[in-house]
Design a protein around this motif. Structure first.
Motif, mmCIF file in Angstrom:
data_model
loop_
_atom_site.group_PDB
_atom_site.id
_atom_site.type_symbol
_atom_site.label_atom_id
_atom_site.label_comp_id
_atom_site.label_asym_id
_atom_site.label_seq_id
_atom_site.Cartn_x
_atom_site.Cartn_y
_atom_site.Cartn_z
ATOM 1 N N VAL A 141 0.835 -1.201 0.000
ATOM 2 C CA VAL A 141 0.000 0.000 0.000
ATOM 3 C C VAL A 141 0.875 1.258 0.000
ATOM 4 O O VAL A 141 0.647 2.201 -0.778
ATOM 5 N N PHE A 142 1.888 1.271 0.857
ATOM 6 C CA PHE A 142 2.773 2.440 0.927
ATOM 7 C C PHE A 142 3.546 2.628 -0.378
ATOM 8 O O PHE A 142 3.605 3.739 -0.924
ATOM 9 N N ALA A 143 4.148 1.538 -0.896
ATOM 10 C CA ALA A 143 4.941 1.645 -2.121
ATOM 11 C C ALA A 143 4.074 2.061 -3.301
ATOM 12 O O ALA A 143 4.485 2.886 -4.135
ATOM 13 N N PHE A 144 2.858 1.507 -3.393
ATOM 14 C CA PHE A 144 1.956 1.874 -4.484
ATOM 15 C C PHE A 144 1.599 3.349 -4.404
ATOM 16 O O PHE A 144 1.633 4.069 -5.418
ATOM 17 N N SER A 145 1.286 3.815 -3.204
ATOM 18 C CA SER A 145 0.866 5.211 -3.048
ATOM 19 C C SER A 145 1.995 6.167 -3.427
ATOM 20 O O SER A 145 1.791 7.131 -4.168
ATOM 21 N N VAL A 146 3.190 5.887 -2.932
ATOM 22 C CA VAL A 146 4.316 6.779 -3.217
ATOM 23 C C VAL A 146 4.678 6.737 -4.694
ATOM 24 O O VAL A 146 4.873 7.787 -5.341
ATOM 25 N N ALA A 147 4.765 5.535 -5.254
ATOM 26 C CA ALA A 147 5.195 5.410 -6.647
ATOM 27 C C ALA A 147 4.193 6.038 -7.604
ATOM 28 O O ALA A 147 4.569 6.821 -8.491
ATOM 29 N N VAL A 148 2.903 5.734 -7.438
ATOM 30 C CA VAL A 148 1.891 6.259 -8.364
ATOM 31 C C VAL A 148 1.743 7.770 -8.197
ATOM 32 O O VAL A 148 1.625 8.511 -9.193
ATOM 33 N N THR A 149 1.779 8.251 -6.962
ATOM 34 C CA THR A 149 1.643 9.694 -6.747
ATOM 35 C C THR A 149 2.804 10.455 -7.370
ATOM 36 O O THR A 149 2.602 11.456 -8.096
ATOM 37 N N LEU A 150 4.017 10.005 -7.107
ATOM 38 C CA LEU A 150 5.174 10.680 -7.687
ATOM 39 C C LEU A 150 5.170 10.587 -9.205
ATOM 40 O O LEU A 150 5.461 11.562 -9.907
ATOM 41 N N TRP A 151 4.866 9.393 -9.712
ATOM 42 C CA TRP A 151 4.915 9.174 -11.156
ATOM 43 C C TRP A 151 3.922 10.071 -11.890
ATOM 44 O O TRP A 151 4.273 10.760 -12.850
ATOM 45 N N THR A 152 2.660 10.051 -11.426
ATOM 46 C CA THR A 152 1.631 10.845 -12.110
ATOM 47 C C THR A 152 1.876 12.342 -11.929
ATOM 48 O O THR A 152 1.708 13.129 -12.875
ATOM 49 N N THR A 153 2.269 12.761 -10.719
ATOM 50 C CA THR A 153 2.517 14.184 -10.486
ATOM 51 C C THR A 153 3.687 14.679 -11.332
ATOM 52 O O THR A 153 3.620 15.766 -11.933
ATOM 53 N N ALA A 154 4.753 13.890 -11.377
ATOM 54 C CA ALA A 154 5.932 14.306 -12.132
ATOM 55 C C ALA A 154 5.622 14.476 -13.605
ATOM 56 O O ALA A 154 5.944 15.524 -14.208
ATOM 57 N N TRP A 155 4.987 13.489 -14.206
ATOM 58 C CA TRP A 155 4.717 13.587 -15.636
ATOM 59 C C TRP A 155 3.607 14.593 -15.948
ATOM 60 O O TRP A 155 3.615 15.229 -17.010
ATOM 61 N N LEU A 157 3.067 17.465 -14.275
ATOM 62 C CA LEU A 157 3.673 18.789 -14.244
ATOM 63 C C LEU A 157 4.649 18.998 -15.389
ATOM 64 O O LEU A 157 4.721 20.096 -15.968
ATOM 65 N N PHE A 158 5.410 17.958 -15.735
ATOM 66 C CA PHE A 158 6.398 18.112 -16.806
ATOM 67 C C PHE A 158 5.725 18.358 -18.157
ATOM 68 O O PHE A 158 6.229 19.128 -18.983
ATOM 69 N N THR A 159 4.610 17.711 -18.389
ATOM 70 C CA THR A 159 3.902 17.893 -19.674
ATOM 71 C C THR A 159 2.770 18.920 -19.575
ATOM 72 O O THR A 159 1.949 19.025 -20.488
ATOM 73 N N TYR A 160 2.710 19.695 -18.474
ATOM 74 C CA TYR A 160 1.616 20.649 -18.278
ATOM 75 C C TYR A 160 1.480 21.647 -19.430
ATOM 76 O O TYR A 160 0.355 21.950 -19.863
ATOM 77 N N PRO A 161 2.564 22.189 -19.980
ATOM 78 C CA PRO A 161 2.383 23.126 -21.110
ATOM 79 C C PRO A 161 1.728 22.487 -22.326
ATOM 80 O O PRO A 161 1.163 23.209 -23.160
ATOM 81 N N LEU A 162 1.780 21.151 -22.443
ATOM 82 C CA LEU A 162 1.209 20.497 -23.617
ATOM 83 C C LEU A 162 -0.304 20.337 -23.526
ATOM 84 O O LEU A 162 -0.985 20.318 -24.559
ATOM 85 N N TRP A 163 -0.828 20.227 -22.303
ATOM 86 C CA TRP A 163 -2.273 20.001 -22.170
ATOM 87 C C TRP A 163 -2.987 21.091 -21.375
ATOM 88 O O TRP A 163 -4.209 21.013 -21.163
ATOM 89 N N GLN A 164 -2.254 22.152 -20.966
ATOM 90 C CA GLN A 164 -2.877 23.216 -20.181
ATOM 91 C C GLN A 164 -3.948 23.958 -20.979
ATOM 92 O O GLN A 164 -4.943 24.427 -20.424
ATOM 93 N N TRP A 165 -3.799 24.021 -22.303
ATOM 94 C CA TRP A 165 -4.769 24.738 -23.131
ATOM 95 C C TRP A 165 -6.138 24.054 -23.164
ATOM 96 O O TRP A 165 -7.158 24.685 -23.528
ATOM 97 N N LEU A 166 -6.195 22.777 -22.765
ATOM 98 C CA LEU A 166 -7.479 22.083 -22.762
ATOM 99 C C LEU A 166 -8.404 22.546 -21.643
ATOM 100 O O LEU A 166 -9.629 22.416 -21.741
#
Length: 483
Positions: A141-155, A157-166
């Motif tokens: 539970v802990f590893a899933f929460s940390v990994a998925v949260t970091l993974w989704t948040t990182a990508w 924010l990194f790709t935010y300029p590509l989809w912010q216009w939506l």
């Protein structure tokens, strides 16, 4: 820092190498470990639910005897979970974990199921599998929460300029709102904030793979520590293997001694007896011929004595028993075909068995130097370090003596097994009590280094071979210190 350079024979320029920290987000290893953490949550919940249910029901019904088969079945189910987890670790983490020792039952007539249940309940590996099923769920539970949260948040924010216009087009807002309480709000809507968000996302994208690897490393430790064979069982298997090596080595030595006696001294003594018989018959008729035959027999006696002396020295030289390794190794070095420097620095004499194996190791390695290395000089060093006895033989020969993949006795000692070669009794090359170690890179030709490594491994020693083509060659034997 010296670096090895291999020329490119294709004529094409090599592509620049991407640093590991920069390639980590897209590396297959990162994605496999991320998938391992994601899949671990549903499997962990399933393992926890079934194992805890079986344990609770079995413990509650144990007073009615029904709980015993329930507990045994639950432990068997946990061992099945272990099979799945070892396969998952092998496929996604690249970690191969051997299966634990099987449940051993002493079957008696009419007691098959009961014997199996008793053996399952007594098996430490079964209870370790149950412990894994219980402990793995909260960690998953802990590893899933940390990994998925970091993974989704990182990508995100990194790709935010590509989809912010939506967002203003379909959601009716100018950007993602990070905070809002009715009076104040933080919205990612300006170009400066969008750029900063992308930069933060880039940092998280580069950091997240290493966090995932750390989380996967804990999973790897759990699988290895709880789902693999125990140290005691591994040690028992190792000791059984070493016992087989010792028995095989002793049998090979006995066969060698019998062959040397039969083909050497025994045949020479038989011919000597016949010559002396003929000389006795001719003593009255032709004294001069009889004298020549006795003279020839005297020479044969000297050769037979030399062969017997070499054979006895190869089994266990008297000088080793009387004066220790320093004198014994100096005696071996004096019979080598190249000059050998011997340095022995020991505070006291080790156990006789360890001395004998060290003597055999040096004899084998100096025999290689004489016959195969093409060296001009060699050195032998023996010293005591901690609880280990170290023996190192170095020569300036042609090298290339490192065996190919095969029987491994230590972390860096890889040797090939194969048929052994009968030793000779050439006094210039030194005696030996084991097979001839001929350096080779062909796994089919066999290598005496493999037998030497096995002999060392039988007493918890190891053999390390460093022999690049062109030399020099350094072979280090490490033995336990036993006084």
């Amino acid at each position: 820092m010296a670096m090895a350079y291999r020329p490119d024979t294709t004529g094409r320029p090599r592509p620049p190498r991407v640093p590991a920290w920069l390639a980590a987000p897209l590396s297959p290893r990162t994605w496999r470990e991320f998938c391992h953490l994601v899949v671990g949550l549903p499997l962990g919940v399933l393992y926890f639910a079934l194992s805890v249910t079986a344990l609770a029901v079995g413990a509650g019904l144990v007073v009615t005897f029904v709980g015993i088969p329930v507990l045994a079945a639950g432990l068997a189910l946990c061992r099945g979970f272990g099979v799945v987890e070892r396969a998952r670790a092998r496929a996604l983490l690249g970690t191969r974990v051997a299966a634990p020792e099987p449940v051993r039952t002493r079957t008696e007539p009419g007691s098959g199921p009961f014997a199996w249940m008793g053996a399952t309940l007594k098996s430490g590996a079964s209870w370790r599998h149950l412990l894994y099923a219980v402990v793995h769920m909260p960690w998953a539970v802990f590893a899933f929460s940390v990994a998925v949260t970091l993974w989704t948040t990182a990508w995100a924010l990194f790709t935010y300029p590509l989809w912010q216009w939506l967002l203003p087009l379909y959601a009716g807002v100018d950007g993602v709102q990070l905070y809002g309480d009715g009076r104040h709000s933080v919205v990612l809507d300006t170009a400066y904030v969008v750029g900063a968000s992308c930069l933060v996302g880039l940092v998280l994208v580069l950091v997240t793979p290493w966090v995932i690897r750390a989380l996967a490393g804990v999973d790897r430790l759990l699988v290895v520590g709880l789902l693999g064979p125990s140290r005691l069982a591994s040690r028992v298997v190792e000791l059984e293997s070493d016992r087989g090596v010792v028995v095989d080595t002793a049998a090979a030595d006995l066969r060698r001694i019998e062959r040397d006696l039969h083909d050497g001294a025994q045949a020479r003594l038989a011919a000597l007896a016949m010559d002396l018989g003929l000389a006795k018959e001719r003593a009255g008729e032709d004294p001069e011929a009889a004298a020549r035959m006795v003279d020839e027999a005297h020479g044969e006696v000297k050769l037979a004595l030399r062969e017997l002396r070499d054979l006895a020295r190869g089994i266990h030289p008297a000088i080793l028993t009387d004066r220790g390794l320093d004198a014994a190794l100096s005696s071996v070095a004096s019979r080598c075909t190249v000059p050998v420097t011997v340095t022995v620095d020991l505070p006291e004499r080790p156990a006789a068995a360890i001395e004998g194996i060290a003597y055999v190791a040096v004899s084998e390695l100096l025999r290689n130097v004489s016959q195969h290395a093409g060296a001009r000089r060699a050195s032998v060093e023996v010293w005591h370090s901690g609880d280990r006895l170290l023996v190192q033989v170095t020569d300036d020969g042609r090298g290339g003596a490192a065996p190919t993949t095969g029987t491994t006795t230590g972390p860096t000692a890889e040797t090939t097994t194969g048929p052994t070669k009968a030793p000779t009794t050439d006094p210039t090359s030194g005696p030996t009590s084991g097979p001839t170690a001929k350096p080779t890179t062909d796994p089919t030709t066999g290598s005496g280094l493999a037998r030497l490594a096995e002999r060392l491994g039988a007493v918890d020693g190891l053999l390390v071979v460093d022999s690049p083509p062109g030399g020099p060659t350094t072979v280090t034997a490490e033995l336990p210190w036993r006084s």
